[in-house]
Design a protein around this motif. Sequence first.
Motif, PDB file in Angstrom:
ATOM      1  N   GLN A 155       0.813  -1.212   0.000  1.00 29.97           N
ATOM      2  CA  GLN A 155       0.000   0.000   0.000  1.00 29.97           C
ATOM      3  C   GLN A 155       0.846   1.261   0.000  1.00 29.97           C
ATOM      4  O   GLN A 155       0.428   2.300  -0.482  1.00 29.97           O
TER       5      GLN A 155
ATOM      6  N   ARG B 215     -11.637   6.628  11.654  1.00 29.73           N
ATOM      7  CA  ARG B 215     -11.830   7.119  10.304  1.00 29.73           C
ATOM      8  C   ARG B 215     -13.269   7.562  10.127  1.00 29.73           C
ATOM      9  O   ARG B 215     -14.183   6.918  10.580  1.00 29.73           O
TER      10      ARG B 215
ATOM     11  N   ALA C 109      -8.291  11.728   4.874  1.00 33.40           N
ATOM     12  CA  ALA C 109      -7.320  11.922   5.941  1.00 33.40           C
ATOM     13  C   ALA C 109      -7.428  13.359   6.433  1.00 33.40           C
ATOM     14  O   ALA C 109      -7.524  14.289   5.635  1.00 33.40           O
ATOM     15  N   ARG C 110      -7.478  13.530   7.738  1.00 35.84           N
ATOM     16  CA  ARG C 110      -7.509  14.876   8.286  1.00 35.84           C
ATOM     17  C   ARG C 110      -6.122  15.250   8.768  1.00 35.84           C
ATOM     18  O   ARG C 110      -5.514  14.518   9.521  1.00 35.84           O
TER      19      ARG C 110
ATOM     20  N   PHE D 151       1.532   6.738   8.934  1.00 34.65           N
ATOM     21  CA  PHE D 151       0.509   5.874   8.340  1.00 34.65           C
ATOM     22  C   PHE D 151      -0.285   5.211   9.455  1.00 34.65           C
ATOM     23  O   PHE D 151       0.239   4.836  10.478  1.00 34.65           O
ATOM     24  N   VAL D 152      -1.594   5.157   9.258  1.00 35.04           N
ATOM     25  CA  VAL D 152      -2.502   4.669  10.291  1.00 35.04           C
ATOM     26  C   VAL D 152      -3.016   3.302   9.875  1.00 35.04           C
ATOM     27  O   VAL D 152      -3.726   3.187   8.887  1.00 35.04           O
TER      28      VAL D 152
ATOM     29  N   TYR E 110      -7.225   8.333  14.606  1.00 40.00           N
ATOM     30  CA  TYR E 110      -7.411   6.888  14.527  1.00 40.00           C
ATOM     31  C   TYR E 110      -8.821   6.452  14.168  1.00 40.00           C
ATOM     32  O   TYR E 110      -9.021   5.361  13.710  1.00 40.00           O
TER      33      TYR E 110
ATOM     34  N   PRO F   8      -1.860  12.126   8.375  1.00 40.77           N
ATOM     35  CA  PRO F   8      -2.085  10.681   8.386  1.00 40.77           C
ATOM     36  C   PRO F   8      -2.271  10.122   6.986  1.00 40.77           C
ATOM     37  O   PRO F   8      -2.744  10.811   6.087  1.00 40.77           O
ATOM     38  N   TYR F   9      -1.828   8.885   6.819  1.00 44.11           N
ATOM     39  CA  TYR F   9      -2.084   8.173   5.570  1.00 44.11           C
ATOM     40  C   TYR F   9      -2.765   6.876   5.962  1.00 44.11           C
ATOM     41  O   TYR F   9      -2.194   6.052   6.675  1.00 44.11           O
ATOM     42  N   TYR F  10      -4.007   6.711   5.551  1.00 41.19           N
ATOM     43  CA  TYR F  10      -4.794   5.566   6.017  1.00 41.19           C
ATOM     44  C   TYR F  10      -4.518   4.311   5.212  1.00 41.19           C
ATOM     45  O   TYR F  10      -4.672   4.304   3.988  1.00 41.19           O
ATOM     46  N   LEU F  11      -4.137   3.260   5.901  1.00 35.30           N
ATOM     47  CA  LEU F  11      -4.033   1.953   5.252  1.00 35.30           C
ATOM     48  C   LEU F  11      -5.427   1.338   5.207  1.00 35.30           C
ATOM     49  O   LEU F  11      -6.251   1.569   6.092  1.00 35.30           O
TER      50      LEU F  11
END
Lengths: 620, 620
Positions: free
Chosen positions: A463, A602, A608-609, B576-577, A600, B615-618
């Motif tokens: 990813q 979502r 993304a904030r 990354f979260v 954390y 943040p970058y969401y996985l």
Amino acid sequence: MFAGIRNLVFGSRLPTAEEVHQRLNKVQALAIFSSDALSSVAYATEEILLVLVMAGTSALGFSLPISLVIVGLLAIVATSYNQTIHGYPSGGGAYIVAYDNLGIWPGLTAAAALLIDYVLTVAVSVTAGIAAITSAFPALFPFRSGLCLLAIVVIAWANLRGVRESGTLFAIPTYGFVILTLALIVVGLIRLVAGTLSPVSGQGVPPLEGGAQTLTLFLILRAFASGCAALTGVEAISNGIPAFRKPEADNAGKTLIAMAALLAPMFLGISFLAHSLAVVPAEYETVVSQIARQVFGKGPFYLALQVATTLILILAANTSFAGFPRLSAILAQDRYLPRQLTNLGDRLVFANGIIALAFLASVLVVLFGGRTHRLIPLYAVGVFLSFTLSQAGMVRHWRRQGGRGWRWKATVNGLGAGATGVVLLVILVTKFIHGAWIVALMIPCFIWVFRLIRRHYESVAQQLSLEGLSPEEWPGLASSRRHKVVVPVSAMHRGTLVALRFARTMSKDVCAVVVDVDGQVTARVREKWPEWGRDVPLVILESPYRSTVGPLLAYLAEMDQREPERGAAVVVLPEFVPARWWHHLLHNQTALLIKMVLTYRRGNTHKARVIIDVPYYLQH
Amino acid sequence: MFAGIRNLVFGSRLPTAEEVHQRLNKVQALAIFSSDALSSVAYATEEILLVLVMAGTSALGFSLPISLVIVGLLAIVATSYNQTIHGYPSGGGAYIVAYDNLGIWPGLTAAAALLIDYVLTVAVSVTAGIAAITSAFPALFPFRSGLCLLAIVVIAWANLRGVRESGTLFAIPTYGFVILTLALIVVGLIRLVAGTLSPVSGQGVPPLEGGAQTLTLFLILRAFASGCAALTGVEAISNGIPAFRKPEADNAGKTLIAMAALLAPMFLGISFLAHSLAVVPAEYETVVSQIARQVFGKGPFYLALQVATTLILILAANTSFAGFPRLSAILAQDRYLPRQLTNLGDRLVFANGIIALAFLASVLVVLFGGRTHRLIPLYAVGVFLSFTLSQAGMVRHWRRQGGRGWRWKATVNGLGAGATGVVLLVILVTKFIHGAWIVALMIPCFIWVFRLIRRHYESVAQQLSLEGLSPEEWPGLASSRRHKVVVPVSAMHRGTLVALRFARTMSKDVCAVVVDVDGQVTARVREKWPEWGRDVPLVILESPYRSTVGPLLAYLAEMDQREPERGAAVVVLPEFVPARWWHHLLHNQTALLIKMVLTYRRGNTHKARVIIDVPYYLQH
């Protein structure tokens, strides 16, 4: 101040450059690598007797033939490992050998078996070491669990400081134990021949409950399975070849043979004396202690042997504190365990692995009440599983490699694999209900976790990968100056003003938000806003349930939906930072909570904030 | 899911608007507010006997005159509080009355005494309530501490759900207890006169150890001091006046008189029966249980009385769960306690105060082994201290107010203050070594903490105040577009790119920083930088001790010093979260660590650093 305490307890930090490897001569290497194997003499005979005595004291005579079979097995395993040493001169742990030659699943199985085995080695060695002390000082018996935990803590602490594997220092307890044990056997044999030794039993040592079972082949096999604990640690030398002086493999091989040549007579001698003196295993005193008390009398020799026994067993536990963190770091590097296990600590040791091992071993000690013989049914399963896999791997290795005499080499390792495989089956069957099932259950669980972790890391890497992106798009994207910026305001104070100022430097599109939890506070903000907030619009959010975070989240989500084409909003958080740690207890941790939730949890929009923390430092 | 469990256990959230107050008639109010006072009948006589029996069973006769003196004291205190009710018709707790009239120190002293007293009320009532049960079912005696803790948890849980003070529901145990106790006394007296009652003693109840001391005036005073526990809770009505129907003060006053009129005969009756039946206090059975067993026989009446006793004592504990959180919220509003205590929870109750009270009372129960008589020496100190301060405050109140007959009113309250003050001294002196010293020590500690907290809040308010600032300067400050932005990079991945892009939208002065912990990783970043990082300069920081945070901090500090005129640097953190909570365990929490250290550890420069979390969401 914290750094001062750390330096005092763990020593000062070491720079990475100081990582050096010291080479060992054979005498030093024997002391370091064989403590695990040799120390098992302290409990292996006892474990055989403990099973046999269930069929009554008359059955104890079988201990001698069982010991002979175990020594035969030792010869096969040592010969087989001698070949591994020459086949993998850079260090051939079971994980590496099995992974290389048999593939991923056998490799992971060996890894799981080894990890479990390291934990058990610590638990068994420490409990047996403390048993040697409580045999000499029975008043300490009730405190054995506490003493075991203390020993584990001390060993872990020494390893966190970074014990250099100092050959000279380690040699004293190892050779002390070897010399005293051999002396015990020689003196015992002489006194036996001279006829000045009387049997131990009937001296007030209460025998364990027993005699309830009949002597079956199954029971004899179970006694044999228990005695196989004597073979644990034989593989240690093959893991540590790079520590030897040149030629490494040759020196390591010779050391292995020397170890086997010491272990065999020591184990046989103790078993023979136990038989000749009609020793019955007792709850409060070990078998070796009973023999030594009879042969030496309760004098300085007896005491020296007990102390040396404790020390070599603690050294044996210590070898796991080198092996476990090293193996977990390798597994973590291969992404089968959390990557934190690869972190070298301040003292250049794998601190997380050391702490994990100490914790797991402590749990075992407490669960099993600090009793060696309760742990034994779990012990040998992992050892013999890794023996079998490693030797089987070597068969494949020789076959692949070919070359002169590969058939002969493969046959030797094949014999080793076969013999240890059969023993593994015997152990599993005879000790299954006594605890081996725990290990049989744990190993697949471990493998499952290994795979889970690996899959997660692979998914993350995929990813995050830049593969498929073109540098032309990134990060040269039109730098959109039109961020939507939201400033949550709890009250009008200097911290708020600083945050507001920062927000205005970032974007022209700023709005402030007050969550109306306390009507009075909200009214005060509203009243002061025209003067201080100027042209920044103030939004007031209802909060019927008095939550600060909920309405804020809802507002942001709604904003995202209203303007889906725009990126997610930037949240600027004013946060005042108290001067002392205990001041934190006196403030609602609202800023922290908002940060946690925004990062954390979502939203539905999956946008993304960006969170901007503008601290305002209080001075006192 | 979490919300579902919460709703099941604590009930669904209540909006602020639902906060309503129900008015009570006198019969309901008596049930609610007098449980604390009336329930003390269950243990007060026993506490007197427990002291006297130390001088042998012959000394037990003194219990009757002591009880009479206590009833006289009750008359004085009730009269005095009746005046408080009319002087403070909006609710006159000791804290408010003392603060208003005597000033800050007496006010805080009363507050400390009350808080301690609430905790002790819970502990004493619950232990005495469980003692009533274990008297009827001696098999439960060994589990009394556990039962006490269970009772506390249940009461706390009910209060967290928000027990509406339902007059009807509460009336059953209170009036049940009153009726059964009065019935016990009447039947007992009739049977005494009829001569069908024999003394209790000699029925196999083992008397407590005793007779060792001689009967001195000191011992009699100590017995009196123990018996004064009967007066605890008399003040409850004066705190709750606003809950009465109109005219509130009149109704409350009449209820107070009714309570005293019930308490006096119940207490005297139990003391008289105990004397007439020659009851000796025993370890496993309460005095009331012994009397009831003798008068009623071990039938349904006996059992009903024991159950009613337990229930009214649990109600008494419950009153503290209303009082303690309310008082702590008032103190927190006055900034003497952490402001979290003012938070109204989901169910419109002061949840933090309830939890704190349950915790403190549980600690007391465990420390004192669930035994009422061990807690009693601590109990009355706080009660009588707050009585004295409150009555003394009332004297001042009348004097200030003047008006018709103020002298008479002041004299009545003065008499109350004098009487309770003398009793306070007696309690302190006679029970000092038995536990009163703990309370005498705690009260100044509490006051010290109150002041400490207040000073902190004052200092914060002063530092954050807008006073002395002019709106013209703030926040209209020239929006400096020239932030220095630093992006710590751990590896080249998509998260890094997103952060980098954000940084570039913020400022033209961006630099990326790599801390060289792992040479291979650093080399890979360096290799990819020209392609992906473009014109952003890349700084590589040495890290001899493998720390990520240390070199970064040093770099920022150095940058601040190099350009002191510029504001502190802005740090943009790529983070990354992971998608699942357990994934967090598999990653170094470096971003979190950097955030913590940058926010909470101040540099020498004392420049606030703005931290931006990108943040970058996985996804999985």
